[in-house]
Design a protein around this motif. Structure first.
Motif, mmCIF file in Angstrom:
data_model
loop_
_atom_site.group_PDB
_atom_site.id
_atom_site.type_symbol
_atom_site.label_atom_id
_atom_site.label_comp_id
_atom_site.label_asym_id
_atom_site.label_seq_id
_atom_site.Cartn_x
_atom_site.Cartn_y
_atom_site.Cartn_z
ATOM 1 N N PRO A 48 -8.595 9.363 32.948
ATOM 2 C CA PRO A 48 -10.053 9.232 32.957
ATOM 3 C C PRO A 48 -10.571 8.775 34.316
ATOM 4 C CG PRO A 48 -9.050 7.397 31.783
ATOM 5 C CD PRO A 48 -7.947 8.370 32.069
ATOM 6 N N ILE A 49 -11.744 9.271 34.688
ATOM 7 C CA ILE A 49 -12.359 8.921 35.972
ATOM 8 C C ILE A 49 -13.683 8.214 35.701
ATOM 9 C CG2 ILE A 49 -13.341 9.817 38.116
ATOM 10 C CD1 ILE A 49 -11.431 12.199 37.858
ATOM 11 N N LEU A 50 -13.817 7.007 36.233
ATOM 12 C CA LEU A 50 -15.030 6.218 36.078
ATOM 13 C C LEU A 50 -15.734 6.181 37.428
ATOM 14 C CD1 LEU A 50 -16.194 4.744 33.621
ATOM 15 C CD2 LEU A 50 -15.190 2.629 34.501
ATOM 16 N N ASP A 51 -16.922 6.759 37.489
ATOM 17 C CA ASP A 51 -17.631 6.941 38.759
ATOM 18 C C ASP A 51 -18.703 5.867 38.925
ATOM 19 O OD1 ASP A 51 -18.831 7.837 41.048
ATOM 20 O OD2 ASP A 51 -19.099 9.912 40.360
ATOM 21 N N PRO A 88 -26.931 11.180 26.149
ATOM 22 C CA PRO A 88 -26.552 12.571 25.863
ATOM 23 C C PRO A 88 -26.061 13.264 27.137
ATOM 24 C CG PRO A 88 -28.646 12.041 24.831
ATOM 25 C CD PRO A 88 -28.306 10.885 25.710
ATOM 26 N N ALA A 89 -24.921 13.908 27.043
ATOM 27 C CA ALA A 89 -24.335 14.575 28.213
ATOM 28 C C ALA A 89 -24.903 15.975 28.369
ATOM 29 C CB ALA A 89 -22.822 14.637 28.073
ATOM 30 N N LYS A 90 -25.150 16.353 29.622
ATOM 31 C CA LYS A 90 -25.567 17.717 29.919
ATOM 32 C C LYS A 90 -24.332 18.593 30.049
ATOM 33 C CE LYS A 90 -29.691 16.229 32.466
ATOM 34 N NZ LYS A 90 -30.401 16.268 33.780
ATOM 35 N N ALA A 91 -24.461 19.845 29.632
ATOM 36 C CA ALA A 91 -23.327 20.763 29.710
ATOM 37 C C ALA A 91 -22.827 20.866 31.152
ATOM 38 C CB ALA A 91 -23.726 22.138 29.189
ATOM 39 N N GLY A 92 -21.522 20.712 31.331
ATOM 40 C CA GLY A 92 -20.938 20.839 32.664
ATOM 41 C C GLY A 92 -21.079 19.612 33.529
ATOM 42 N N HIS A 93 -21.605 18.513 32.979
ATOM 43 C CA HIS A 93 -21.768 17.274 33.735
ATOM 44 C C HIS A 93 -20.920 16.167 33.121
ATOM 45 C CE1 HIS A 93 -25.322 19.465 35.118
ATOM 46 N NE2 HIS A 93 -25.420 18.606 36.111
ATOM 47 N N PRO A 94 -20.519 15.179 33.930
ATOM 48 C CA PRO A 94 -19.789 14.037 33.363
ATOM 49 C C PRO A 94 -20.651 13.294 32.344
ATOM 50 C CG PRO A 94 -19.632 14.060 35.766
ATOM 51 C CD PRO A 94 -20.667 15.065 35.396
ATOM 52 N N ARG A 95 -20.008 12.560 31.483
ATOM 53 C CA ARG A 95 -20.727 11.701 30.559
ATOM 54 C C ARG A 95 -21.399 10.566 31.333
ATOM 55 N NH1 ARG A 95 -15.916 10.896 26.213
ATOM 56 N NH2 ARG A 95 -17.384 9.425 25.244
ATOM 57 N N ILE A 113 -11.955 8.799 28.290
ATOM 58 C CA ILE A 113 -13.201 8.059 28.480
ATOM 59 C C ILE A 113 -13.553 7.269 27.224
ATOM 60 C CG2 ILE A 113 -15.694 8.293 28.838
ATOM 61 C CD1 ILE A 113 -14.072 8.535 31.395
ATOM 62 N N ASP A 114 -13.287 7.824 26.057
ATOM 63 C CA ASP A 114 -13.539 7.077 24.818
ATOM 64 C C ASP A 114 -12.758 5.767 24.802
ATOM 65 O OD1 ASP A 114 -15.360 8.854 23.704
ATOM 66 O OD2 ASP A 114 -13.814 10.029 22.694
ATOM 67 N N GLU A 115 -11.513 5.819 25.295
ATOM 68 C CA GLU A 115 -10.715 4.603 25.348
ATOM 69 C C GLU A 115 -11.262 3.632 26.396
ATOM 70 O OE1 GLU A 115 -6.558 5.380 25.761
ATOM 71 O OE2 GLU A 115 -6.464 6.639 23.963
ATOM 72 N N VAL A 116 -11.788 4.152 27.511
ATOM 73 C CA VAL A 116 -12.415 3.294 28.520
ATOM 74 C C VAL A 116 -13.601 2.554 27.903
ATOM 75 C CG1 VAL A 116 -13.691 3.240 30.696
ATOM 76 C CG2 VAL A 116 -11.697 4.727 30.470
ATOM 77 N N VAL A 117 -14.437 3.282 27.169
ATOM 78 C CA VAL A 117 -15.593 2.663 26.512
ATOM 79 C C VAL A 117 -15.125 1.571 25.553
ATOM 80 C CG1 VAL A 117 -17.520 3.048 24.930
ATOM 81 C CG2 VAL A 117 -17.063 4.686 26.774
ATOM 82 N N GLY A 118 -14.076 1.849 24.811
ATOM 83 C CA GLY A 118 -13.552 0.859 23.883
ATOM 84 C C GLY A 118 -13.071 -0.396 24.601
ATOM 85 N N VAL A 119 -12.373 -0.221 25.724
ATOM 86 C CA VAL A 119 -11.896 -1.368 26.493
ATOM 87 C C VAL A 119 -13.075 -2.190 27.018
ATOM 88 C CG1 VAL A 119 -10.677 -2.089 28.588
ATOM 89 C CG2 VAL A 119 -9.709 -0.286 27.139
ATOM 90 N N LEU A 120 -14.093 -1.520 27.551
ATOM 91 C CA LEU A 120 -15.254 -2.240 28.070
ATOM 92 C C LEU A 120 -15.956 -3.028 26.972
ATOM 93 C CD1 LEU A 120 -16.755 0.417 30.527
ATOM 94 C CD2 LEU A 120 -15.533 -1.684 31.121
ATOM 95 N N PRO A 174 -14.140 16.354 37.739
ATOM 96 C CA PRO A 174 -14.246 17.275 36.610
ATOM 97 C C PRO A 174 -15.096 16.661 35.506
ATOM 98 C CG PRO A 174 -11.962 17.039 37.324
ATOM 99 C CD PRO A 174 -12.743 15.994 38.048
ATOM 100 N N ALA A 175 -16.003 17.438 34.940
ATOM 101 C CA ALA A 175 -16.880 16.917 33.896
ATOM 102 C C ALA A 175 -16.080 16.449 32.690
ATOM 103 C CB ALA A 175 -17.889 17.982 33.489
ATOM 104 N N ASP A 176 -15.029 17.174 32.393
ATOM 105 C CA ASP A 176 -14.180 16.809 31.264
ATOM 106 C C ASP A 176 -13.266 15.659 31.687
ATOM 107 O OD1 ASP A 176 -12.833 16.820 28.849
ATOM 108 O OD2 ASP A 176 -11.408 18.359 29.484
ATOM 109 N N GLY A 177 -13.465 14.511 31.095
ATOM 110 C CA GLY A 177 -12.599 13.374 31.409
ATOM 111 C C GLY A 177 -13.168 12.413 32.412
ATOM 112 N N SER A 178 -14.467 12.532 32.758
ATOM 113 C CA SER A 178 -15.074 11.600 33.700
ATOM 114 C C SER A 178 -16.409 11.097 33.159
ATOM 115 C CB SER A 178 -15.273 12.252 35.069
ATOM 116 O OG SER A 178 -16.190 13.320 34.993
ATOM 117 N N ALA A 179 -16.847 9.969 33.706
ATOM 118 C CA ALA A 179 -18.135 9.401 33.300
ATOM 119 C C ALA A 179 -18.739 8.634 34.464
ATOM 120 C CB ALA A 179 -17.968 8.471 32.099
#
Length: 266
Positions: A167-170, A250-257, A232-239, A183-188
């Motif tokens: 996961p990538i946290l930006d 709400p995430a836009k198509a093709g964009h990170p969460r 990313i779901d696990e990152v949210v859980g840890v936080l 990459p949108a998939d796996g990042s926030a």
């Protein structure tokens, strides 16, 4: 896990140490790109006429009180280099406090955090660099031009999937976020909002100082937790386990969460 950080505007010059070796920094394939930017920056800052100094200051966005930074830039190839964690200072890095981490937490940060830089492209916090003044919003004269476009072109092939797995946290600001899109998939992306009550109604806003301090504490808390989330779901859980109030937009198509971290006190 990869955490993307902005640099600090202020930097502490190392008092001793060998000069920087661009090939020794994270992603050595960027060594040539780094040397080109450093060479152009050094040549620009070695101009000494009053008119040249004024022009260079304007190019770099440096006010009269910071013109000593030009002299520092002019000596970059010979300047002492030290760990980026000690060179970058300011609100975010004060809150992160790398020097105060346990060895295990510091190792976690050194593996997970990546700083985006107008001069170096990307560095890890244990990479050795000198203090410098060169934001990514600068346009250098000659063939390099705007540093955002320059680094976007260089970083896109360099930051391959094997370098960015997990996961990538930006946590970057807008100017540095434009250097590379994960990459949108796996990042926030993370936004810090200050919440206060006005006439009985909750109001939220971005407060620059508190935004940076919260991001620094967030990275510190993740490091001290020793967590190794794989999504990313696990990152949210840890936080949330760390008592952060996290809301997902709400995430836009093709964009990170987008994750909003809500803080209620200044």
């Amino acid at each position: 896990m990869l955490i993307l950080l902005p640099p600090s505007e202020g930097k502490t010059p190392p008092v001793a140490g060998d000069p920087v070796d661009p090939a020794s920094l994270w992603l050595p394939t960027l060594a040539g790109a780094r040397r080109r930017v450093m060479s152009r920056l050094v040549a620009l800052c070695r101009r000494t006429s009053a008119r040249s100094v004024a022009e260079t200051s304007q190019i770099l966005g440096i006010g009269d009180g910071l013109r000593h930074e030009l002299g520092r830039n002019a000596e970059l190839p010979m300047a002492p280099a030290g760990p980026a964690a000690e060179v970058y200072t300011g609100v975010l890095y004060d809150a992160l406090d790398p020097a105060g981490l346990t060895p295990e937490a510091r190792d976690w940060v050194d593996r997970s955090a990546v700083v985006f830089s107008g001069l170096w492209g990307v560095v890890r916090l244990d990479d050795r660099i000198p203090a410098y003044r060169c934001s990514v919003g600068v346009t250098l004269p000659g063939s390099i031009g705007g540093l955002t476009a320059y680094w976007k072109k260089a970083l896109t092939p360099a930051l391959k999937p094997r370098e960015t797995r997990g996961p990538i946290l930006d946590l970057r600001s807008g100017a540095y976020a434009a250097m590379w899109s994960p990459p949108a998939d796996g990042s926030a992306t993370v936004r810090v909002l200050h919440e206060r009550t006005v006439d009985g109604t909750p109001k939220r806003s971005i407060v620059s100082h508190f935004n940076k301090a919260t991001k620094g504490r967030l990275v510190r808390d993740l490091a001290e937790s020793g967590s190794t989330p794989e999504t990313i779901d696990e990152v949210v859980g840890v936080l949330r386990d760390l008592k952060y109030r996290v809301e997902e937009q709400p995430a836009k198509a093709g964009h990170p969460r987008q994750l909003d971290v809500i803080v209620a006190e200044l």
